[in-house]
Design an enzyme around this catalytic site. Structure first.
Site, short mmCIF file in Angstrom:
data_model
loop_
_atom_site.label_atom_id
_atom_site.label_comp_id
_atom_site.label_asym_id
_atom_site.label_seq_id
_atom_site.Cartn_x
_atom_site.Cartn_y
_atom_site.Cartn_z
N HIS A 293 -4.18 11.86 0.47
CA HIS A 293 -2.94 11.17 0.10
C HIS A 293 -3.02 10.73 -1.36
CE1 HIS A 293 -5.60 8.00 1.57
NE2 HIS A 293 -5.36 8.30 2.84
N HIS B 280 -5.56 3.36 -1.54
CA HIS B 280 -6.85 3.57 -0.89
C HIS B 280 -7.20 5.05 -1.00
CE1 HIS B 280 -9.66 2.39 2.67
NE2 HIS B 280 -10.15 3.42 2.01
N GLU C 71 -8.64 0.08 -2.89
CA GLU C 71 -9.51 -0.07 -1.73
C GLU C 71 -10.36 1.19 -1.55
OE1 GLU C 71 -6.46 -2.66 1.11
OE2 GLU C 71 -6.89 -0.56 1.58
N THR D 109 -7.96 6.10 9.22
CA THR D 109 -7.64 4.83 8.59
C THR D 109 -8.83 3.91 8.78
OG1 THR D 109 -5.99 3.04 8.46
CG2 THR D 109 -6.58 3.84 10.66
N ARG E 9 4.67 18.32 0.77
CA ARG E 9 5.62 19.33 0.26
C ARG E 9 5.06 20.08 -0.95
NH1 ARG E 9 11.14 19.98 1.61
NH2 ARG E 9 11.75 21.98 0.71
N ASN F 86 0.86 -1.18 0.00
CA ASN F 86 0.00 0.00 0.00
C ASN F 86 0.91 1.25 0.00
OD1 ASN F 86 -1.58 2.27 0.93
ND2 ASN F 86 -3.14 0.82 1.60
N GLY G 269 1.00 -1.43 4.30
CA GLY G 269 1.44 -0.10 3.94
C GLY G 269 2.17 0.62 5.04
N HIS H 189 -3.93 -4.74 7.72
CA HIS H 189 -4.07 -3.72 8.75
C HIS H 189 -3.17 -4.06 9.94
CE1 HIS H 189 -6.24 0.01 9.78
NE2 HIS H 189 -5.80 -0.29 10.99
#
Length: 237
Positions: free
Chosen positions: A50, A43, A70, A100, A18, A7, A213, A190
């Protein structure tokens, strides 16, 4: 062999912080595949904090292993998946503002909805997986949705394992056995990490894929830190 899908959400988080294109998400995804990973997972969330929806489109062009997207199947997410046609879509019932994923589907309550969504994805050649807890009744209901796989939500296992409670694996074994009997493939994810992944893998029968991830990126940061510091020192000599 269980496949590793990496992930890359955290790479996108770092890039976005940034405002430029460092690190380059596409380059990182390609490099991860060249290092031996057998899948790339993203995801995207509605606020694109993100992974951006455009990232999903761009990654489709360069990912050569399995591509797993996902998310909660709201309309914008469904449109994105149907447009990009990844190898697999993993349905996750996370709230829009969730930091999350923090729970699996209630496949009894949402069975009709899931069946409809899954059918549409499958008609477009996309393998479907349902993010789920270890409750056996929910596993049975997941099979009735028509899903190809389930993804076991492993946070509780990871938390208990770190405390030394290895018996926390038992509900996951029972869930996997039932899923196998029902013809469901088994994924997991997870909080799986270098600390617990071997134990988990050795105890879960027919584990097809793990999606990792946060832990993998954090471990990579630390395990690679000494090498990069040394490289800077050598450049400065």
């Amino acid at each position: 062999m269980t496949k590793l899908s990496v992930n890359i959400n955290k790479i996108a988080t770092l890039r976005n912080s940034r405002g430029g294109n460092v690190p380059n998400l596409l380059k990182v995804a390609s490099d991860i595949e060249s290092f031996g990973a057998e899948g790339i997972t993203i995801h995207p969330r509605p606020d694109e904090r993100h992974i951006r929806y455009q990232d999903a489109r761009d990654l489709k062009k360069i990912v050569t292993t399995e591509y797993n997207i996902e998310g909660n199947p709201i309309q914008s997410f469904m449109n994105l998946v149907l447009e990009t046609k990844p190898t697999q879509v993993t349905l996750v019932p996370d709230a829009i503002d969730a930091i999350t994923s923090n729970s699996g589907w209630d496949t009894i309550k949402h069975q009709s909805f899931l069946r409809e969504v899954i059918s549409e994805f499958q008609q477009n050649g996309i393998r479907t997986s349902v993010f789920i807890d270890t409750d056996l009744k929910l596993i049975e209901a997941a099979a009735k949705t028509g899903a190809d796989r389930i993804e076991l939500y492993t946070e509780d296992f990871a938390t208990q394992y770190q405390l030394g409670n290895k018996s926390a694996i038992v509900p996951y074994i029972d869930a996997a056995i039932l899923a196998n009997e029902l013809g469901l493939g088994i994924n997991a994810g997870h909080d799986l990490s270098l600390e617990n992944i071997r134990f988990f893998k050795e105890n879960i029968p027919n584990l097809s894929e793990v999606s990792i991830g946060h832990a993998l990126i954090a471990e990579s940061l630390y395990l690679g830190l000494e090498n990069v510091v040394s490289m800077y020192i050598n450049k400065l000599k």
